[in-house]
Design an enzyme around this catalytic site. Structure first.
Site, PDB file in Angstrom:
ATOM      1  N   TYR A   1       9.131  49.655  48.057  1.00  0.00           N
ATOM      2  CA  TYR A   1       9.739  50.987  48.211  1.00  0.00           C
ATOM      3  C   TYR A   1       9.426  51.942  47.057  1.00  0.00           C
ATOM      4  CZ  TYR A   1      12.228  48.890  52.103  1.00  0.00           C
ATOM      5  OH  TYR A   1      12.518  48.274  53.291  1.00  0.00           O
TER       6      TYR A   1
ATOM      7  N   HIS B   1      10.353  57.176  57.338  1.00  0.00           N
ATOM      8  CA  HIS B   1      10.415  55.870  56.674  1.00  0.00           C
ATOM      9  C   HIS B   1       9.487  55.935  55.474  1.00  0.00           C
ATOM     10  CE1 HIS B   1      12.455  54.248  60.177  1.00  0.00           C
ATOM     11  NE2 HIS B   1      11.565  54.910  60.890  1.00  0.00           N
TER      12      HIS B   1
HETATM   13  C1  DHK Z   1      13.904  51.471  54.881  1.00  0.00           C
HETATM   14  C2  DHK Z   1      14.652  50.367  55.123  1.00  0.00           C
HETATM   15  O1  DHK Z   1      15.771  50.152  54.454  1.00  0.00           O
HETATM   16  C3  DHK Z   1      14.218  49.326  56.070  1.00  0.00           C
HETATM   17  O2  DHK Z   1      15.332  48.727  56.718  1.00  0.00           O
HETATM   18  C4  DHK Z   1      13.243  49.857  57.114  1.00  0.00           C
HETATM   19  C5  DHK Z   1      12.732  51.830  55.709  1.00  0.00           C
HETATM   20  C6  DHK Z   1      12.128  50.661  56.431  1.00  0.00           C
HETATM   21  C7  DHK Z   1      11.739  52.687  54.937  1.00  0.00           C
HETATM   22  O3  DHK Z   1      10.551  52.377  54.932  1.00  0.00           O
HETATM   23  O4  DHK Z   1      12.149  53.721  54.402  1.00  0.00           O
HETATM   24  O5  DHK Z   1      12.704  48.796  57.848  1.00  0.00           O
END
Ligand code: DHK
Length: 149
Positions: free
Chosen positions: A24, A102
């Site tokens: 992330y 996302h």
């Molecule tokens: C964020 C999340 O928390 C996941 O549950 C999703 C998403 C993806 C993101 O890519 O921002 O699967």
């Protein structure tokens, strides 16, 4: 009066920056909010930026956006993406454009992340662009709602 858009963030996005940073990234939710505020300001849009770990609270905020006649709504539904018919139903009531964001490319990840209920209510979906996806979504909404870009 500037038009208002909502940016709603689902569960665990409050942990951005420390949560699985290889997936992330290192930006915190506060950085995402700053990016969104700068982008919205540039487009002459007022912004409501929220995060919740509770599905019902997200639904209440969608109802609020509808009642307040928001010009558009951006949602990262996070873990609710592939489970929440309730969030989908709330978004289907909204006449203003909805953009699903996302941070990661959900289609390159586990199978269970690839199906989105939310996409059925979305005018556009942005995934895999990192947190810049939020800025792109705001710029897209600005175009859709006809404010200066
Ligand atoms: C964020 C999340 O928390 C996941 O549950 C999703 C998403 C993806 C993101 O890519 O921002 O699967």
């Amino acid at each position: 009066m500037p038009k208002t858009i909502y940016v709603l963030n689902g569960p665990n996005l409050d942990l951005l920056g420390t949560r699985e940073p290889k997936i992330y990234g290192r930006d915190k939710l506060a950085d995402v909010e700053k990016l969104c505020r700068e982008t919205a300001k540039r487009h002459g849009l007022a912004l409501e930026f929220r995060q919740s770990n509770h599905e019902g609270e997200i639904i209440d905020w969608i109802h609020e956006a509808i009642a307040k006649k928001a010009a558009g709504l951006i949602i990262n539904p996070a873990g609710h993406t592939s489970t929440s018919i309730a969030i989908l139903d709330a978004l289907l009531v909204m006449k203003a454009p909805v953009i699903e964001v996302h941070i990661t490319n959900i289609h390159a990840r586990e199978q269970f992340r690839r199906h989105s209920y939310i996409s059925q209510a979305a005018r556009a979906v942005i995934c895999g662009m990192g947190v810049q996806g939020y800025a792109l979504a705001i710029t897209g909404l600005a175009k859709m709602t006809g404010v200066k870009v």
